[in-house]
Design a protein around this motif. Structure first.
Motif, PDB file in Angstrom:
ATOM      1  N   ARG A  29      62.041  82.158  34.709  1.00 51.66           N
ATOM      2  CA  ARG A  29      61.635  80.774  34.924  1.00 51.66           C
ATOM      3  C   ARG A  29      61.421  80.356  33.570  1.00 51.66           C
ATOM      4  O   ARG A  29      61.050  81.040  32.594  1.00 51.66           O
ATOM      5  CB  ARG A  29      60.668  80.723  35.757  1.00 51.66           C
ATOM      6  N   PHE A  30      61.046  78.913  33.479  1.00 49.54           N
ATOM      7  CA  PHE A  30      60.398  78.301  32.421  1.00 49.54           C
ATOM      8  C   PHE A  30      59.040  77.767  32.585  1.00 49.54           C
ATOM      9  O   PHE A  30      58.726  77.436  33.945  1.00 49.54           O
ATOM     10  CB  PHE A  30      61.416  76.934  31.994  1.00 49.54           C
ATOM     11  N   ARG A  31      58.407  77.878  31.479  1.00 53.05           N
ATOM     12  CA  ARG A  31      56.896  77.356  31.669  1.00 53.05           C
ATOM     13  C   ARG A  31      56.698  76.396  30.531  1.00 53.05           C
ATOM     14  O   ARG A  31      57.151  76.656  29.389  1.00 53.05           O
ATOM     15  CB  ARG A  31      55.820  78.494  31.559  1.00 53.05           C
ATOM     16  N   CYS A  32      56.065  75.066  30.745  1.00 55.03           N
ATOM     17  CA  CYS A  32      55.685  74.390  29.669  1.00 55.03           C
ATOM     18  C   CYS A  32      54.652  74.890  28.628  1.00 55.03           C
ATOM     19  O   CYS A  32      53.786  75.286  29.094  1.00 55.03           O
ATOM     20  CB  CYS A  32      55.460  73.067  29.999  1.00 55.03           C
ATOM     21  N   SER A  33      55.072  75.063  27.242  1.00 54.41           N
ATOM     22  CA  SER A  33      53.825  75.440  26.499  1.00 54.41           C
ATOM     23  C   SER A  33      52.432  74.598  26.536  1.00 54.41           C
ATOM     24  O   SER A  33      51.496  75.363  26.391  1.00 54.41           O
ATOM     25  CB  SER A  33      54.317  75.346  24.969  1.00 54.41           C
ATOM     26  N   ASP A  34      52.501  73.511  26.895  1.00 50.40           N
ATOM     27  CA  ASP A  34      51.440  72.673  26.838  1.00 50.40           C
ATOM     28  C   ASP A  34      50.920  72.682  28.336  1.00 50.40           C
ATOM     29  O   ASP A  34      49.711  72.066  28.731  1.00 50.40           O
ATOM     30  CB  ASP A  34      51.560  71.457  26.718  1.00 50.40           C
ATOM     31  N   GLY A  35      51.413  73.157  29.305  1.00 49.15           N
ATOM     32  CA  GLY A  35      51.165  73.209  30.619  1.00 49.15           C
ATOM     33  C   GLY A  35      51.296  72.192  31.558  1.00 49.15           C
ATOM     34  O   GLY A  35      50.944  71.864  32.733  1.00 49.15           O
ATOM     35  N   ASN A  36      51.842  70.926  30.965  1.00 49.40           N
ATOM     36  CA  ASN A  36      52.002  69.778  31.562  1.00 49.40           C
ATOM     37  C   ASN A  36      53.377  69.142  31.647  1.00 49.40           C
ATOM     38  O   ASN A  36      54.035  69.730  32.406  1.00 49.40           O
ATOM     39  CB  ASN A  36      51.045  68.798  30.915  1.00 49.40           C
ATOM     40  N   ASN A  37      53.765  68.351  30.832  1.00 51.83           N
ATOM     41  CA  ASN A  37      55.093  67.751  30.784  1.00 51.83           C
ATOM     42  C   ASN A  37      56.027  68.455  30.012  1.00 51.83           C
ATOM     43  O   ASN A  37      56.029  68.537  28.581  1.00 51.83           O
ATOM     44  CB  ASN A  37      54.723  66.357  30.244  1.00 51.83           C
ATOM     45  N   CYS A  38      57.053  69.170  30.553  1.00 51.97           N
ATOM     46  CA  CYS A  38      58.030  69.845  29.645  1.00 51.97           C
ATOM     47  C   CYS A  38      58.750  69.004  29.058  1.00 51.97           C
ATOM     48  O   CYS A  38      59.460  69.550  27.853  1.00 51.97           O
ATOM     49  CB  CYS A  38      58.939  70.822  30.562  1.00 51.97           C
ATOM     50  N   ASP A  39      59.016  67.631  29.307  1.00 49.29           N
ATOM     51  CA  ASP A  39      59.662  66.658  28.258  1.00 49.29           C
ATOM     52  C   ASP A  39      59.372  67.066  26.658  1.00 49.29           C
ATOM     53  O   ASP A  39      59.879  66.539  25.870  1.00 49.29           O
ATOM     54  CB  ASP A  39      59.798  65.381  28.916  1.00 49.29           C
ATOM     55  N   ASN A  40      57.811  66.897  26.575  1.00 52.71           N
ATOM     56  CA  ASN A  40      57.332  66.734  25.493  1.00 52.71           C
ATOM     57  C   ASN A  40      56.686  68.030  24.747  1.00 52.71           C
ATOM     58  O   ASN A  40      55.998  68.026  24.043  1.00 52.71           O
ATOM     59  CB  ASN A  40      55.964  65.861  25.541  1.00 52.71           C
ATOM     60  N   SER A  41      57.268  69.303  25.411  1.00 56.11           N
ATOM     61  CA  SER A  41      56.744  70.322  24.839  1.00 56.11           C
ATOM     62  C   SER A  41      57.768  71.621  24.955  1.00 56.11           C
ATOM     63  O   SER A  41      58.784  71.165  25.518  1.00 56.11           O
ATOM     64  CB  SER A  41      55.411  71.087  25.801  1.00 56.11           C
TER      65      SER A  41
END
Length: 178
Positions: A29-41
């Protein structure tokens, strides 16, 4: 919905040239590096591993490929039974050979096995699954998976199959739902 039950026994097990045929997958799966908005991380790839029931270390879901199913169906079934996940098989990672002390039988007295491994994009994590009383699932990064992988052939599938596929830019960037 009826209760999910794991298959048991080896009466429908496939063999080829003295090797027990195994099917498995590396769920991811994918996890966002900043834990929030995957569009900006940056998206981080995580893989799902399960505990071994026969000793320390973690595994990817895998098990016997049976006569009444395709190898893809067997890989998806093992992910559901052992790890409680459903998803989409995205890529064939290769065949991996190993010997198993616990899988010796009349058709493979030396315990020789050939595993077909796939990348499985996880789309659903089930709250209950057939082997939940025996298995603990753990999401880890690829470097973490390499450190805790119980068997060298599973590490090879991760490094030479899954990582090469990721590095080639073939990994889809679809979402994940829980």
């Amino acid at each position: 919905m009826s209760e999910l039950v794991a298959r048991t026994g080896r009466h429908q097990q496939r063999y080829d040239a003295g090797c027990r045929l195994i099917a498995g997958c590396i769920p991811f799966r994918f996890r966002c590096s900043d834990g929030n908005n995957c569009d900006n991380s940056k998206k981080i790839v995580e893989v799902l591993m399960i505990n071994s029931t026969s000793g320390p270390g973690l595994l990817f879901p895998k098990g016997g490929w049976e006569n009444d199913e395709t190898v893809e169906e067997a890989a998806a079934r093992e992910a559901l039974e052992e790890a409680g996940v459903r998803g989409e098989l995205m890529h064939f990672l290769g065949h991996y050979h190993f010997k198993s002390k616990t899988l010796q039988d009349d058709f493979s007295p030396e315990g020789r096995c050939r595993a077909a491994m796939f990348a499985l994009l996880v789309k659903e994590e089930l709250a209950s699954w057939p082997e939940q009383s025996r298995r603990v699932r753990t999401w880890v990064t690829i470097p973490e998976a390499a450190l805790c992988c119980r068997h060298s052939w599973l590490l090879e599938a991760l490094e030479n199959g899954f990582n090469k596929w990721c590095d080639a830019g073939m990994v889809p960037t679809m979402g994940y739902t829980k």
